[in-house]
Design an enzyme around this catalytic site. Structure first.
Site, PDB file in Angstrom:
ATOM      1  N   LYS A   1       0.833  -1.202   0.000  1.00  0.00           N
ATOM      2  CA  LYS A   1       0.000   0.000   0.000  1.00  0.00           C
ATOM      3  C   LYS A   1       0.871   1.257   0.000  1.00  0.00           C
ATOM      4  O   LYS A   1       1.750   1.420   0.848  1.00  0.00           O
ATOM      5  CB  LYS A   1      -0.937   0.002   1.214  1.00  0.00           C
ATOM      6  N   ILE A   2       0.583   2.123  -0.947  1.00  0.00           N
ATOM      7  CA  ILE A   2       1.271   3.404  -1.088  1.00  0.00           C
ATOM      8  C   ILE A   2       0.203   4.497  -1.152  1.00  0.00           C
ATOM      9  O   ILE A   2      -0.747   4.387  -1.935  1.00  0.00           O
ATOM     10  CB  ILE A   2       2.111   3.460  -2.385  1.00  0.00           C
TER      11      ILE A   2
END
Length: 376
Positions: A141-142
């Protein structure tokens, strides 16, 4: 047919927005996957903070880690137990990943929220976590911050699956979709690249928009304003979905689709209903459509399995959705400013949870070491 199976027929996958050692070890995650047709799982610092600080289900694991090396940092201790959870959850969901040829069955792990405004740091940590977990059905997750966008492109070009998080607006969506496409173009242009190509979802947050906008509308108090309560978040998501269809089913993505690239599915996040005056399944029933994911907290999942109604709703009433957004602007409410603040607040909230989590790990470390010294 169960509600989640009906959603699958509409082209939507349900992922669980929760993870804990108890969920996995009790067999409940396996039951959700096998019986209820759960298709994935997401995590974030807040979820891990709640899982680790409630009860003592992580004490044995932390004790073993400290016995092996009592000089480990609090961050290293957290990552060790988090990676173990992610691996176990990924293994439970691996059959889904295999059955769908990589279309579903993913588990998400977030880079430290302290890196939300650090492109280089995000890339380095994402690479490290990807290598540490060693599961093809992992997503890193970014956040969709300005600094996160180039990280998304770079990681995609390296073959790392990315779950882009903290998106609240069409502006956020546009740059995220372009970053994914640019990363795929670089990936497919590289000599010797093996398939499958990386997969990505674009996590578009929903209920938090209504929470902020509704408060402003109630403060205005006019019939015109009050009539928009509970409608803007869904309208905003519908417009993002329309843009998704234009981008990924248009000419710009055709060449990549021919090379085996998958569309970047919109993932509806923050879909637990926060206003008790609204249906507890509002943000599930109103956002059903093909090529989408909805990640839901356990209580919302239980509610939907109990009384959710399944009908393809995402592409219905688009004219009304556009009219609602236009009416909001007419009332003087700046949705772009609201969504920018929501993203910034989201980054800050995850960072606060991360700090709280590390503080809790520190306390558990002290308790475990004190108990060991006392026993000795």
């Amino acid at each position: 047919m169960k509600p989640l199976e009906q959603l699958l027929q509409c082209g939507q996958s349900i992922w669980l927005d929760s993870i804990s050692r108890d969920l996995i070890n009790s067999g409940e995650l396996q039951r959700l996957v096998t019986e209820d047709k759960l298709r994935g799982l997401t995590s974030n610092p807040t979820i891990f903070e709640q899982a680790i600080t409630r009860g003592n289900s992580y004490d044995d694991a932390l004790g073993k880690l400290l016995k092996a090396n009592d000089k480990q940092t609090d961050k290293a201790l957290f990552e060790a137990v988090a990676i173990e959870d992610i691996r176990m959850a990924a293994d439970v969901l691996r059959p889904v990943y295999d059955e769908t040829n990589g279309g579903d069955g993913y588990v998400s792990l977030e880079v430290s929220p302290q890196l939300a405004h650090d492109t280089t740091g995000s890339i380095a940590e994402a690479r490290r976590l990807w290598q540490a977990v060693q599961r093809p059905n992992l997503m890193i997750k970014i956040p969709a911050t300005p600094e996160g966008i180039p990280a998304i492109e770079q990681l995609t070009s390296e073959g790392i699956n990315v779950n882009v998080t903290l998106m609240f607006s069409l502006k956020h969506y546009e740059v995220v979709a372009r970053a994914y496409i640019a990363g795929l173009e670089r990936r497919t242009a590289s000599p010797g690249v093996t398939k499958p190509l990386p997969v990505s979802v674009a996590s578009f947050f929903v209920s938090r928009v209504d929470t902020v906008v509704d408060a402003l509308l109630e403060k205005m108090g006019t019939p015109e304003a009050l009539n928009l309560r509970g409608k803007i978040a869904i309208a905003n998501a519908k417009l993002a979905y329309q843009r998704f269809r234009e981008v990924f089913y248009g000419e710009s993505f055709a060449a990549l689709r021919g090379k085996g690239a998958r569309v970047q599915r919109p993932l509806w996040g923050s879909t637990g209903t926060k206003n008790p005056a609204y249906s507890d399944v509002l943000y599930l029933e109103k956002l059903i459509g093909p090529d989408t994911v909805n990640t839901v907290p356990p209580k919302t999942l239980q509610a939907f399995c109990d009384h959710g109604r399944v009908h393809a709703t995402l592409q219905e009433d688009m004219a009304q959705a556009k009219a609602n957004i236009a009416q909001l602007a007419h009332l003087g409410v700046d949705l772009d400013a609201i969504t920018e603040k929501l993203q910034n607040d989201g980054v800050a909230a995850f960072a606060a949870s991360y700090d709280k989590l590390l503080g809790a790990i520190k306390e558990k470390r002290q308790d475990i070491l004190a108990a060991c010294n006392h026993a000795a």
